[in-house]
Design a protein around this motif. Sequence first.
Motif, PDB file in Angstrom:
ATOM      1  N   ILE A   1       0.838  -1.206   0.000  1.00  0.00           N
ATOM      2  CA  ILE A   1       0.000   0.000   0.000  1.00  0.00           C
ATOM      3  C   ILE A   1       0.870   1.253   0.000  1.00  0.00           C
ATOM      4  O   ILE A   1       0.625   2.200  -0.761  1.00  0.00           O
ATOM      5  N   LEU A   2       1.900   1.259   0.840  1.00  0.00           N
ATOM      6  CA  LEU A   2       2.803   2.411   0.887  1.00  0.00           C
ATOM      7  C   LEU A   2       3.521   2.614  -0.448  1.00  0.00           C
ATOM      8  O   LEU A   2       3.695   3.758  -0.897  1.00  0.00           O
ATOM      9  N   LEU A   3       3.922   1.533  -1.093  1.00  0.00           N
ATOM     10  CA  LEU A   3       4.578   1.644  -2.395  1.00  0.00           C
ATOM     11  C   LEU A   3       3.629   2.193  -3.454  1.00  0.00           C
ATOM     12  O   LEU A   3       4.030   2.991  -4.307  1.00  0.00           O
ATOM     13  N   ILE A   4       2.370   1.787  -3.391  1.00  0.00           N
ATOM     14  CA  ILE A   4       1.380   2.299  -4.343  1.00  0.00           C
ATOM     15  C   ILE A   4       1.160   3.793  -4.131  1.00  0.00           C
ATOM     16  O   ILE A   4       1.141   4.576  -5.089  1.00  0.00           O
ATOM     17  N   VAL A   5       1.025   4.212  -2.877  1.00  0.00           N
ATOM     18  CA  VAL A   5       0.837   5.632  -2.577  1.00  0.00           C
ATOM     19  C   VAL A   5       2.067   6.431  -3.019  1.00  0.00           C
ATOM     20  O   VAL A   5       1.940   7.501  -3.634  1.00  0.00           O
ATOM     21  N   PHE A   6       3.260   5.904  -2.730  1.00  0.00           N
ATOM     22  CA  PHE A   6       4.494   6.569  -3.154  1.00  0.00           C
ATOM     23  C   PHE A   6       4.564   6.663  -4.676  1.00  0.00           C
ATOM     24  O   PHE A   6       4.963   7.691  -5.223  1.00  0.00           O
ATOM     25  N   SER A   7       4.164   5.595  -5.369  1.00  0.00           N
ATOM     26  CA  SER A   7       4.172   5.595  -6.837  1.00  0.00           C
ATOM     27  C   SER A   7       3.241   6.661  -7.393  1.00  0.00           C
ATOM     28  O   SER A   7       3.580   7.338  -8.375  1.00  0.00           O
ATOM     29  N   ILE A   8       2.085   6.818  -6.773  1.00  0.00           N
ATOM     30  CA  ILE A   8       1.151   7.865  -7.215  1.00  0.00           C
ATOM     31  C   ILE A   8       1.794   9.237  -7.042  1.00  0.00           C
ATOM     32  O   ILE A   8       1.690  10.097  -7.924  1.00  0.00           O
ATOM     33  N   GLY A   9       2.496   9.439  -5.930  1.00  0.00           N
ATOM     34  CA  GLY A   9       3.203  10.695  -5.704  1.00  0.00           C
ATOM     35  C   GLY A   9       4.294  10.919  -6.735  1.00  0.00           C
ATOM     36  O   GLY A   9       4.479  12.046  -7.234  1.00  0.00           O
ATOM     37  N   VAL A  10       5.025   9.876  -7.085  1.00  0.00           N
ATOM     38  CA  VAL A  10       6.095   9.989  -8.087  1.00  0.00           C
ATOM     39  C   VAL A  10       5.502  10.333  -9.451  1.00  0.00           C
ATOM     40  O   VAL A  10       6.032  11.186 -10.169  1.00  0.00           O
ATOM     41  N   ILE A  11       4.406   9.689  -9.797  1.00  0.00           N
ATOM     42  CA  ILE A  11       3.752   9.976 -11.080  1.00  0.00           C
ATOM     43  C   ILE A  11       3.270  11.425 -11.113  1.00  0.00           C
ATOM     44  O   ILE A  11       3.461  12.141 -12.109  1.00  0.00           O
ATOM     45  N   PHE A  12       2.651  11.888 -10.025  1.00  0.00           N
ATOM     46  CA  PHE A  12       2.198  13.287  -9.943  1.00  0.00           C
ATOM     47  C   PHE A  12       3.378  14.236 -10.077  1.00  0.00           C
ATOM     48  O   PHE A  12       3.317  15.212 -10.825  1.00  0.00           O
ATOM     49  N   PHE A  13       4.454  13.952  -9.369  1.00  0.00           N
ATOM     50  CA  PHE A  13       5.637  14.808  -9.425  1.00  0.00           C
ATOM     51  C   PHE A  13       6.202  14.861 -10.840  1.00  0.00           C
ATOM     52  O   PHE A  13       6.545  15.930 -11.347  1.00  0.00           O
ATOM     53  N   GLY A  14       6.300  13.690 -11.494  1.00  0.00           N
ATOM     54  CA  GLY A  14       6.866  13.633 -12.836  1.00  0.00           C
ATOM     55  C   GLY A  14       5.986  14.261 -13.894  1.00  0.00           C
ATOM     56  O   GLY A  14       6.470  14.884 -14.843  1.00  0.00           O
ATOM     57  N   ALA A  15       4.676  14.109 -13.740  1.00  0.00           N
ATOM     58  CA  ALA A  15       3.757  14.605 -14.769  1.00  0.00           C
ATOM     59  C   ALA A  15       3.376  16.071 -14.574  1.00  0.00           C
ATOM     60  O   ALA A  15       3.115  16.775 -15.553  1.00  0.00           O
ATOM     61  N   TYR A  16       3.373  16.526 -13.333  1.00  0.00           N
ATOM     62  CA  TYR A  16       2.880  17.880 -13.072  1.00  0.00           C
ATOM     63  C   TYR A  16       3.967  18.822 -12.545  1.00  0.00           C
ATOM     64  O   TYR A  16       4.195  19.887 -13.098  1.00  0.00           O
ATOM     65  N   VAL A  17       4.645  18.431 -11.474  1.00  0.00           N
ATOM     66  CA  VAL A  17       5.580  19.333 -10.790  1.00  0.00           C
ATOM     67  C   VAL A  17       6.860  19.547 -11.598  1.00  0.00           C
ATOM     68  O   VAL A  17       7.319  20.680 -11.754  1.00  0.00           O
ATOM     69  N   LEU A  18       7.449  18.480 -12.110  1.00  0.00           N
ATOM     70  CA  LEU A  18       8.716  18.607 -12.824  1.00  0.00           C
ATOM     71  C   LEU A  18       8.624  19.511 -14.048  1.00  0.00           C
ATOM     72  O   LEU A  18       9.504  20.364 -14.240  1.00  0.00           O
ATOM     73  N   PRO A  19       7.590  19.377 -14.897  1.00  0.00           N
ATOM     74  CA  PRO A  19       7.483  20.305 -16.037  1.00  0.00           C
ATOM     75  C   PRO A  19       7.325  21.770 -15.596  1.00  0.00           C
ATOM     76  O   PRO A  19       7.870  22.671 -16.237  1.00  0.00           O
ATOM     77  N   ILE A  20       6.613  21.994 -14.500  1.00  0.00           N
ATOM     78  CA  ILE A  20       6.469  23.364 -13.996  1.00  0.00           C
ATOM     79  C   ILE A  20       7.819  23.890 -13.531  1.00  0.00           C
ATOM     80  O   ILE A  20       8.191  25.034 -13.820  1.00  0.00           O
ATOM     81  N   MET A  21       8.575  23.054 -12.821  1.00  0.00           N
ATOM     82  CA  MET A  21       9.904  23.463 -12.371  1.00  0.00           C
ATOM     83  C   MET A  21      10.818  23.764 -13.556  1.00  0.00           C
ATOM     84  O   MET A  21      11.592  24.725 -13.530  1.00  0.00           O
ATOM     85  N   ALA A  22      10.730  22.950 -14.604  1.00  0.00           N
ATOM     86  CA  ALA A  22      11.558  23.170 -15.795  1.00  0.00           C
ATOM     87  C   ALA A  22      11.195  24.488 -16.468  1.00  0.00           C
ATOM     88  O   ALA A  22      12.072  25.231 -16.926  1.00  0.00           O
ATOM     89  N   GLU A  23       9.909  24.784 -16.517  1.00  0.00           N
ATOM     90  CA  GLU A  23       9.473  26.038 -17.125  1.00  0.00           C
ATOM     91  C   GLU A  23       9.926  27.239 -16.291  1.00  0.00           C
ATOM     92  O   GLU A  23      10.338  28.265 -16.837  1.00  0.00           O
ATOM     93  N   GLN A  24       9.871  27.104 -14.968  1.00  0.00           N
ATOM     94  CA  GLN A  24      10.349  28.186 -14.101  1.00  0.00           C
ATOM     95  C   GLN A  24      11.856  28.392 -14.281  1.00  0.00           C
ATOM     96  O   GLN A  24      12.331  29.528 -14.259  1.00  0.00           O
ATOM     97  N   MET A  25      12.595  27.281 -14.433  1.00  0.00           N
ATOM     98  CA  MET A  25      14.033  27.404 -14.658  1.00  0.00           C
ATOM     99  C   MET A  25      14.289  28.157 -15.965  1.00  0.00           C
ATOM    100  O   MET A  25      15.145  29.033 -16.033  1.00  0.00           O
TER     101      MET A  25
END
Length: 157
Positions: free
Chosen positions: A10-34
């Motif tokens: 369960i913890l791995l699934i929750v962590f995976s969802i967080g990683v997917i969110f980070f990769g799909a949403y947060v990382l592109p925003i950070m790249a654009e800010q850079m």
Amino acid sequence: MNIASNILKILLIVFSIGVIFFGAYVLPIMAEQMRALYPELDYAKLPILVTCELLLALLLIGIGIIMYLLILFDRGLTFGSRFIRGVEILVGMCIVASIGIIILFQYLRSFGGPGPLLALEMIGITIIIWIVAAVIMLIRAIVKKAIVYKDDYDMTV
């Protein structure tokens, strides 16, 4: 059923969802800010973003392998060649991930490179990956010895 194994899944699934969110949403925003902060480094946005996304994909694959190993554990197949092979693949993935971080670090250095905090974080993450790889190799050695011991015990009985 093993409760600890299910909690870890369960913890791995929750962590995976967080990683997917980070990769799909947060990382592109950070790249654009850079890119917005440092327009002269516009050419570096895509290679850095792709490298980070590949490292996150590698992390997700590693989590998938850990889930597979947990399923083998639940079925009582810990002392088999498939389990050993999965553990060996995890060690290889740790090596590839640390090489990827080192390459990213070197790439960032080529144009004035990461600030002190990011450099320390990258070095720290690399060391943590090496520690995890060493622990996984220790687990592999323990399981291999247990297999040999189990085979020797089965022959005497």
